[in-house]
Design a protein around this motif. Structure first.
Motif, PDB file in Angstrom:
ATOM      1  N   GLY A  33       9.759 -32.690   4.584  1.00 39.76           N
ATOM      2  CA  GLY A  33      10.057 -33.116   3.230  1.00 39.76           C
ATOM      3  C   GLY A  33      11.505 -33.544   3.134  1.00 39.76           C
ATOM      4  O   GLY A  33      12.111 -34.014   4.101  1.00 39.76           O
ATOM      5  N   THR A  34      12.086 -33.355   1.954  1.00 38.46           N
ATOM      6  CA  THR A  34      13.456 -33.789   1.686  1.00 38.46           C
ATOM      7  C   THR A  34      14.202 -32.684   0.950  1.00 38.46           C
ATOM      8  O   THR A  34      13.659 -32.088   0.021  1.00 38.46           O
ATOM      9  CB  THR A  34      13.466 -35.062   0.822  1.00 38.46           C
ATOM     10  OG1 THR A  34      12.678 -36.060   1.456  1.00 38.46           O
ATOM     11  CG2 THR A  34      14.875 -35.583   0.614  1.00 38.46           C
ATOM     12  N   GLU A  35      15.410 -32.414   1.374  1.00 36.82           N
ATOM     13  CA  GLU A  35      16.232 -31.427   0.656  1.00 36.82           C
ATOM     14  C   GLU A  35      16.711 -32.054  -0.648  1.00 36.82           C
ATOM     15  O   GLU A  35      17.453 -33.033  -0.638  1.00 36.82           O
ATOM     16  CB  GLU A  35      17.413 -31.004   1.515  1.00 36.82           C
ATOM     17  CG  GLU A  35      18.216 -29.860   0.904  1.00 36.82           C
ATOM     18  CD  GLU A  35      19.266 -29.327   1.841  1.00 36.82           C
ATOM     19  OE1 GLU A  35      19.972 -28.373   1.453  1.00 36.82           O
ATOM     20  OE2 GLU A  35      19.394 -29.846   2.958  1.00 36.82           O
ATOM     21  N   LEU A  36      16.284 -31.487  -1.769  1.00 35.40           N
ATOM     22  CA  LEU A  36      16.525 -32.132  -3.058  1.00 35.40           C
ATOM     23  C   LEU A  36      17.488 -31.351  -3.937  1.00 35.40           C
ATOM     24  O   LEU A  36      17.347 -30.144  -4.106  1.00 35.40           O
ATOM     25  CB  LEU A  36      15.207 -32.290  -3.825  1.00 35.40           C
ATOM     26  CG  LEU A  36      14.134 -33.181  -3.213  1.00 35.40           C
ATOM     27  CD1 LEU A  36      12.965 -33.321  -4.174  1.00 35.40           C
ATOM     28  CD2 LEU A  36      14.697 -34.552  -2.885  1.00 35.40           C
ATOM     29  N   GLY A  86       7.274 -30.838   0.264  1.00 37.73           N
ATOM     30  CA  GLY A  86       8.205 -31.914  -0.032  1.00 37.73           C
ATOM     31  C   GLY A  86       9.633 -31.468  -0.234  1.00 37.73           C
ATOM     32  O   GLY A  86      10.543 -32.308  -0.276  1.00 37.73           O
ATOM     33  N   PRO A  89      13.182 -29.932   4.343  1.00 39.45           N
ATOM     34  CA  PRO A  89      13.542 -31.043   5.220  1.00 39.45           C
ATOM     35  C   PRO A  89      13.344 -30.766   6.706  1.00 39.45           C
ATOM     36  O   PRO A  89      13.469 -31.687   7.522  1.00 39.45           O
ATOM     37  CB  PRO A  89      15.028 -31.249   4.904  1.00 39.45           C
ATOM     38  CG  PRO A  89      15.518 -29.890   4.515  1.00 39.45           C
ATOM     39  CD  PRO A  89      14.363 -29.237   3.787  1.00 39.45           C
ATOM     40  N   ARG A 185       7.394 -38.253   6.740  1.00 40.03           N
ATOM     41  CA  ARG A 185       8.352 -37.625   5.827  1.00 40.03           C
ATOM     42  C   ARG A 185       8.037 -38.037   4.393  1.00 40.03           C
ATOM     43  O   ARG A 185       7.751 -39.200   4.118  1.00 40.03           O
ATOM     44  CB  ARG A 185       9.788 -38.042   6.177  1.00 40.03           C
ATOM     45  CG  ARG A 185      10.855 -37.529   5.233  1.00 40.03           C
ATOM     46  CD  ARG A 185      12.229 -38.023   5.673  1.00 40.03           C
ATOM     47  NE  ARG A 185      13.251 -37.725   4.682  1.00 40.03           N
ATOM     48  CZ  ARG A 185      13.559 -38.525   3.665  1.00 40.03           C
ATOM     49  NH1 ARG A 185      12.915 -39.685   3.517  1.00 40.03           N
ATOM     50  NH2 ARG A 185      14.496 -38.198   2.802  1.00 40.03           N
ATOM     51  N   ASP A 187       9.301 -37.838   0.224  1.00 43.29           N
ATOM     52  CA  ASP A 187      10.360 -37.623  -0.752  1.00 43.29           C
ATOM     53  C   ASP A 187       9.708 -37.686  -2.128  1.00 43.29           C
ATOM     54  O   ASP A 187       9.329 -38.771  -2.590  1.00 43.29           O
ATOM     55  CB  ASP A 187      11.428 -38.701  -0.611  1.00 43.29           C
ATOM     56  CG  ASP A 187      12.599 -38.503  -1.577  1.00 43.29           C
ATOM     57  OD1 ASP A 187      12.496 -37.650  -2.485  1.00 43.29           O
ATOM     58  OD2 ASP A 187      13.613 -39.211  -1.436  1.00 43.29           O
ATOM     59  N   ARG A 189      10.855 -37.344  -5.131  1.00 36.35           N
ATOM     60  CA  ARG A 189      11.640 -37.802  -6.286  1.00 36.35           C
ATOM     61  C   ARG A 189      11.090 -39.073  -6.922  1.00 36.35           C
ATOM     62  O   ARG A 189      10.912 -39.112  -8.155  1.00 36.35           O
ATOM     63  CB  ARG A 189      13.106 -38.003  -5.880  1.00 36.35           C
ATOM     64  CG  ARG A 189      13.880 -36.728  -5.673  1.00 36.35           C
ATOM     65  CD  ARG A 189      15.263 -36.996  -5.126  1.00 36.35           C
ATOM     66  NE  ARG A 189      15.194 -37.570  -3.777  1.00 36.35           N
ATOM     67  CZ  ARG A 189      16.246 -37.750  -2.987  1.00 36.35           C
ATOM     68  NH1 ARG A 189      17.456 -37.424  -3.432  1.00 36.35           N
ATOM     69  NH2 ARG A 189      16.119 -38.261  -1.773  1.00 36.35           N
ATOM     70  N   SER A 231       6.584 -45.091  -3.727  1.00 30.98           N
ATOM     71  CA  SER A 231       7.207 -44.470  -2.564  1.00 30.98           C
ATOM     72  C   SER A 231       6.162 -43.697  -1.765  1.00 30.98           C
ATOM     73  O   SER A 231       5.867 -42.538  -2.038  1.00 30.98           O
ATOM     74  CB  SER A 231       8.327 -43.521  -3.012  1.00 30.98           C
ATOM     75  OG  SER A 231       8.933 -42.907  -1.909  1.00 30.98           O
ATOM     76  N   GLU A 234       7.055 -41.843   4.471  1.00 32.28           N
ATOM     77  CA  GLU A 234       7.695 -42.610   5.545  1.00 32.28           C
ATOM     78  C   GLU A 234       7.014 -42.287   6.864  1.00 32.28           C
ATOM     79  O   GLU A 234       6.845 -41.119   7.223  1.00 32.28           O
ATOM     80  CB  GLU A 234       9.178 -42.252   5.613  1.00 32.28           C
ATOM     81  CG  GLU A 234       9.922 -42.941   6.744  1.00 32.28           C
ATOM     82  CD  GLU A 234      11.350 -42.455   6.884  1.00 32.28           C
ATOM     83  OE1 GLU A 234      12.022 -42.894   7.840  1.00 32.28           O
ATOM     84  OE2 GLU A 234      11.795 -41.636   6.061  1.00 32.28           O
TER      85      GLU A 234
END
Length: 242
Positions: A33-36, A86, A89, A185, A187, A189, A231, A234
């Motif tokens: 995922g993504t560090e948000l 999500g 990361p 990956r 994201d 957001r 989005s 990825e």
């Protein structure tokens, strides 16, 4: 290409490997995922996500520039779906894609909910089953000035008819070989950037209980559009760990 014909095409290619000189490949699949940090969405609302678990897969990879009805040559498939956190990361290996060496130019995938030609309705695959039969489970809080609304959502991204795969996309041309790895990956957001949190705030009560995204209302639709047309996850080729 319809789902059952894609699998059939891959089996046909497997049978022809000896004639063409192509080789089998087993490609590790890693997800992250993504560090948000808190992020700004529509109309000035600032969103802090506390949960964003998404089911991704099954995956199909094709030689054609656009996956779909013109995907005469299948290169690989991962028939399972997996849950991606999500908000995490760090990469983790979740399985493997099986395929055949050759050019990959496009991909197709579902969000955990698939509709086979042989079935009368969509079904939850492994990843969606782990999320209670849903494609995506969200929780968080949105703030604007003194206003605050806690929210939660269980979103289903469902094929619109039997045999159809939800997301079809072109990829940068890649020569699939033994030693490759596939990185997926997400994201979350952008999936929330067009949500009208004003509508959720109108439903909030004084107890501060989370407000749910109702099916077919604007917040729910905004997330589905973000996942399918905005989005998407990825997909990146990398080297497998030695």
């Amino acid at each position: 290409m319809l789902r059952f014909t894609l699998s059939a095409a891959l089996l046909l290619l497997v049978a022809c490997v000896a004639d063409t000189g192509a080789g089998f490949v087993e490609v590790p699949v890693r997800v992250s995922g993504t560090e948000l940090a808190p992020f700004e969405a529509r109309d000035g609302w600032v969103v802090t996500l506390e949960r964003a678990d998404v089911a991704v897969g099954p995956f199909y990879f094709c030689a054609a520039e656009m996956a779909g009805d013109l995907c005469e040559t299948a290169r690989g498939e991962m028939l399972e779906s997996v849950v991606i956190d999500g908000l995490d990361p760090s990469a983790r290996e979740v399985g493997a894609m099986l395929g055949i060496e050759g050019t990959v130019r496009s991909a197709m995938h579902d969000y955990g909910l698939s509709w086979e030609l042989t079935e009368t309705a969509p079904r939850a695959t492994e990843g969606a089953e782990a999320l209670g039969g849903h494609s995506l489970v969200l929780a968080g809080v949105a703030e604007r000035g003194e206003a605050q609304v806690r929210f939660e959502a269980a979103v289903d991204v469902v094929p619109n008819r039997a045999g159809v795969i939800t997301v079809r996309r072109s990829l940068d041309t890649h020569e699939l070989v033994e030693g490759d790895a596939l990185e997926v990956r997400v994201d979350p957001r952008p999936w929330l950037e067009d949500v009208r949190f004003d509508l959720l705030a109108e439903k909030a009560d004084e107890e501060g209980e989370p407000v749910a995204f109702e099916v077919d209302e604007q917040p729910w639709r905004a997330v589905v559009v973000g996942m399918t047309a905005g989005s998407r996850p990825e997909l990146r080729w990398a080297e497998a760990a030695r």
